[in-house]
Structures are given as structure tokens and as C-alpha cells.
Design a protein around this motif. Structure first.
Motif, PDB file in Angstrom:
ATOM      1  N   MET A 193      35.512  38.703  49.051  1.00  0.00           N
ATOM      2  CA  MET A 193      35.707  38.808  47.619  1.00  0.00           C
ATOM      3  C   MET A 193      36.320  40.156  47.280  1.00  0.00           C
ATOM      4  O   MET A 193      35.973  41.169  47.883  1.00  0.00           O
ATOM      5  N   THR A 194      37.190  40.129  46.302  1.00  0.00           N
ATOM      6  CA  THR A 194      37.754  41.370  45.759  1.00  0.00           C
ATOM      7  C   THR A 194      37.541  41.360  44.244  1.00  0.00           C
ATOM      8  O   THR A 194      37.006  40.394  43.680  1.00  0.00           O
ATOM      9  N   TRP A 195      37.983  42.401  43.577  1.00  0.00           N
ATOM     10  CA  TRP A 195      37.809  42.518  42.131  1.00  0.00           C
ATOM     11  C   TRP A 195      38.441  41.347  41.369  1.00  0.00           C
ATOM     12  O   TRP A 195      38.061  41.079  40.235  1.00  0.00           O
ATOM     13  N   HIS A 196      39.384  40.665  41.959  1.00  0.00           N
ATOM     14  CA  HIS A 196      40.078  39.583  41.270  1.00  0.00           C
ATOM     15  C   HIS A 196      39.361  38.230  41.399  1.00  0.00           C
ATOM     16  O   HIS A 196      39.822  37.238  40.844  1.00  0.00           O
ATOM     17  N   ASP A 197      38.253  38.191  42.100  1.00  0.00           N
ATOM     18  CA  ASP A 197      37.487  36.957  42.303  1.00  0.00           C
ATOM     19  C   ASP A 197      36.326  36.871  41.313  1.00  0.00           C
ATOM     20  O   ASP A 197      35.154  36.760  41.699  1.00  0.00           O
ATOM     21  N   ARG A 220      35.084  34.649  39.238  1.00  0.00           N
ATOM     22  CA  ARG A 220      34.171  33.499  39.256  1.00  0.00           C
ATOM     23  C   ARG A 220      33.181  33.614  40.418  1.00  0.00           C
ATOM     24  O   ARG A 220      31.976  33.458  40.249  1.00  0.00           O
ATOM     25  N   ALA A 221      33.682  33.893  41.611  1.00  0.00           N
ATOM     26  CA  ALA A 221      32.796  34.011  42.782  1.00  0.00           C
ATOM     27  C   ALA A 221      31.823  35.178  42.623  1.00  0.00           C
ATOM     28  O   ALA A 221      30.644  35.066  42.977  1.00  0.00           O
ATOM     29  N   ILE A 222      32.308  36.266  42.078  1.00  0.00           N
ATOM     30  CA  ILE A 222      31.440  37.431  41.862  1.00  0.00           C
ATOM     31  C   ILE A 222      30.382  37.105  40.820  1.00  0.00           C
ATOM     32  O   ILE A 222      29.201  37.435  40.988  1.00  0.00           O
ATOM     33  N   PHE A 268      31.624  41.509  49.564  1.00  0.00           N
ATOM     34  CA  PHE A 268      32.605  42.131  48.674  1.00  0.00           C
ATOM     35  C   PHE A 268      33.384  43.181  49.454  1.00  0.00           C
ATOM     36  O   PHE A 268      32.812  44.052  50.093  1.00  0.00           O
TER      37      PHE A 268
END
Length: 70
Positions: free
Chosen positions: A1-5, A7-9, A40
Motif C-alpha cells: 500500500m502507498t498513500w494513493h491506496d 480505500r485499502a488504507i 504500508f
């Protein structure tokens, strides 16, 4: 996961902090929570207010589905 995810975060944050109203969490604390999530890989300096807001809203959607509008 990155900052652009967002929904997953958001889903991962809800899994970890399911009783906390996400709208009560300050962005500084949200930033720390995201960095501490398992899986992350984003860098601390790659976030911004827009990304944090998207994450907070994704988390809120999960929370709202469970607890309803309060």
C-alpha cells in the motif's frame, strides 16, 4: 500500500481502530497510524492534506457502514 491506496488504507485503519470515529482523528495522528500499518510502503514525506483527507473519508465510510451516522 502507498498513500494513493485510500480505500485499502481506510479498510485497514477500520480493522485496527474500529471503535474510533475517523472524523475525530487529527491529520497528524492519521499520518502516524498510516505509517504504522502492516504492508504500508509509502514514505512519510509523500503524503499531503488531499491524500490524508481521502484516507480519512475511506475510513469513515467503513466506520459509518458499521456504526451508522452518528
Amino acid at each position: 500500500m502507498t498513500w494513493h491506496d485510500a480505500r485499502a488504507i481506510g479498510e485497514a485503519l477500520f480493522d485496527q481502530f474500529d471503535t474510533i470515529d475517523p472524523l475525530s482523528v487529527r491529520f497528524t495522528d492519521l499520518h502516524k497510524h498510516v505509517l504504522n500499518l502492516e504492508g504500508f510502503t509509502g514514505k512519510p514525506n509523500e503524503s499531503n492534506e488531499k491524500l490524508l483527507e481521502a484516507i480519512q473519508m475511506a475510513w469513515y465510510e467503513e466506520w459509518k457502514d458499521e456504526y451508522g451516522d452518528k
